[in-house]
Design a protein around this motif. Structure first.
Motif, PDB file in Angstrom:
ATOM      1  N   HIS A   1     -11.090  -5.269  -2.637  1.00  0.00           N
ATOM      2  CA  HIS A   1     -11.106  -5.390  -4.099  1.00  0.00           C
ATOM      3  C   HIS A   1     -10.089  -6.428  -4.564  1.00  0.00           C
ATOM      4  O   HIS A   1     -10.398  -7.261  -5.439  1.00  0.00           O
ATOM      5  CB  HIS A   1     -10.803  -4.026  -4.723  1.00  0.00           C
ATOM      6  N   ARG A   2      -8.898  -6.399  -4.008  1.00  0.00           N
ATOM      7  CA  ARG A   2      -7.860  -7.356  -4.393  1.00  0.00           C
ATOM      8  C   ARG A   2      -8.288  -8.777  -4.101  1.00  0.00           C
ATOM      9  O   ARG A   2      -8.105  -9.693  -4.920  1.00  0.00           O
ATOM     10  CB  ARG A   2      -6.552  -7.035  -3.651  1.00  0.00           C
ATOM     11  N   ARG A   3      -8.867  -8.996  -2.917  1.00  0.00           N
ATOM     12  CA  ARG A   3      -9.266 -10.348  -2.530  1.00  0.00           C
ATOM     13  C   ARG A   3     -10.458 -10.831  -3.358  1.00  0.00           C
ATOM     14  O   ARG A   3     -10.574 -12.032  -3.634  1.00  0.00           O
ATOM     15  CB  ARG A   3      -9.582 -10.384  -1.042  1.00  0.00           C
TER      16      ARG A   3
ATOM     17  N   SER B   1      -5.123 -16.038   1.444  1.00  0.00           N
ATOM     18  CA  SER B   1      -4.962 -14.962   0.475  1.00  0.00           C
ATOM     19  C   SER B   1      -3.538 -14.432   0.510  1.00  0.00           C
ATOM     20  O   SER B   1      -2.912 -14.307   1.565  1.00  0.00           O
ATOM     21  CB  SER B   1      -5.942 -13.823   0.776  1.00  0.00           C
TER      22      SER B   1
ATOM     23  N   ILE C   1      -9.238  -1.244  -0.848  1.00  0.00           N
ATOM     24  CA  ILE C   1      -8.290  -1.815  -1.804  1.00  0.00           C
ATOM     25  C   ILE C   1      -8.074  -3.298  -1.512  1.00  0.00           C
ATOM     26  O   ILE C   1      -8.058  -4.133  -2.432  1.00  0.00           O
ATOM     27  CB  ILE C   1      -6.958  -1.055  -1.747  1.00  0.00           C
TER      28      ILE C   1
ATOM     29  N   TYR D   1       0.846  -1.193   0.000  1.00  0.00           N
ATOM     30  CA  TYR D   1       0.000   0.000   0.000  1.00  0.00           C
ATOM     31  C   TYR D   1       0.877   1.238   0.000  1.00  0.00           C
ATOM     32  O   TYR D   1       2.050   1.197   0.384  1.00  0.00           O
ATOM     33  CB  TYR D   1      -0.921   0.024   1.223  1.00  0.00           C
TER      34      TYR D   1
ATOM     35  N   LYS E   1     -10.992 -10.075  -6.532  1.00  0.00           N
ATOM     36  CA  LYS E   1     -10.422 -10.488  -7.810  1.00  0.00           C
ATOM     37  C   LYS E   1      -9.686 -11.817  -7.664  1.00  0.00           C
ATOM     38  O   LYS E   1      -9.737 -12.669  -8.562  1.00  0.00           O
ATOM     39  CB  LYS E   1      -9.462  -9.413  -8.324  1.00  0.00           C
ATOM     40  N   GLU E   2      -9.019 -11.986  -6.545  1.00  0.00           N
ATOM     41  CA  GLU E   2      -8.307 -13.233  -6.282  1.00  0.00           C
ATOM     42  C   GLU E   2      -9.290 -14.406  -6.209  1.00  0.00           C
ATOM     43  O   GLU E   2      -9.027 -15.491  -6.758  1.00  0.00           O
ATOM     44  CB  GLU E   2      -7.537 -13.107  -4.971  1.00  0.00           C
TER      45      GLU E   2
ATOM     46  N   TYR F   1      -2.948 -11.484  -0.337  1.00  0.00           N
ATOM     47  CA  TYR F   1      -3.094 -10.070  -0.037  1.00  0.00           C
ATOM     48  C   TYR F   1      -3.338  -9.880   1.455  1.00  0.00           C
ATOM     49  O   TYR F   1      -4.228 -10.501   2.033  1.00  0.00           O
ATOM     50  CB  TYR F   1      -4.236  -9.461  -0.850  1.00  0.00           C
TER      51      TYR F   1
END
Length: 200
Positions: A154-156, A176, A151, A138, A158-159, A178
């Motif tokens: 959102h990342r997780r 994860s 953020i 970050y 998409k993962e 992330y």
């Protein structure tokens, strides 16, 4: 940190690593440093934050009576690094190295206005665009503002979609990749502060 005769003053938020105050000046002076820190304290209050401790070196600029009186007025504690212990202020030292060796940094500056312009661009990149490994990818501004939570979500998300499509590629254990930024940041936790020094 001199930039061809100039000096860079910075104030860093320890948790987020964000540079929350800075100025480039011709000299090191207690009045300049005190005004900068006082402005930082005021700015943090406007942003819903509070300054409880200022951690700094033992130089006469930061240990002056002017600085101590100002901090006392605002109820802020002064924490000093121990003499000859370089890792007592590691995050500030790291940020200065990053600024000094940043991709936009120059060896020399034409004048103080040029230095202020370039350093301002570097600090903007450092705070808002450069992702820090110590913050788990970050930017300091994302951690400071708390927007890292959106953020991360959102990342997780998409993962999750990716591994639902390609389950055979999912690593084990199924955690994860992330992560949030570190929950706490400490400097010499449990160790006594440096002895107080007295400067005019």
């Amino acid at each position: 940190m001199p930039a061809k005769g100039f000096h860079l003053y910075t104030a860093l938020d320890l948790y987020s690593r964000k540079v929350v105050g800075w100025t480039v000046q011709h000299r090191q002076e207690k009045t300049i440093a005190t005004r900068l820190i006082e402005q930082v304290i005021a700015d943090q209050e406007l942003n819903g934050h509070s300054v409880e401790v200022v951690h700094t070196d033992n130089g006469k600029v930061m240990t002056s009576h002017m600085m101590k009186d100002m901090l006392d007025e605002h109820g802020v504690q002064l924490s000093l690094i121990r003499p000859n212990v370089s890792n007592d202020n590691p995050f500030e030292e790291s940020s200065h190295r990053t600024i000094k060796h940043h991709r936009y940094a120059l060896e020399t500056y034409d004048d103080i206005q040029h230095a202020q312009k370039v350093i301002g661009r570097i600090i903007d990149e450092y705070n808002n665009r450069d992702r820090h490994s110590g913050l788990n990818g970050y930017t300091p501004s994302e951690v400071y503002s708390g927007t890292w939570r959106d953020i991360l979500e959102h990342r997780r998300a998409k993962e999750t979609v990716y591994y639902a499509t390609h389950p055979h590629r999912r690593p084990r254990p199924r955690k994860s990749v992330y992560k949030p930024p570190p929950k706490t940041v400490e400097i010499n936790n449990g160790k006594p502060l440096a002895p107080e020094t007295s400067s005019a």
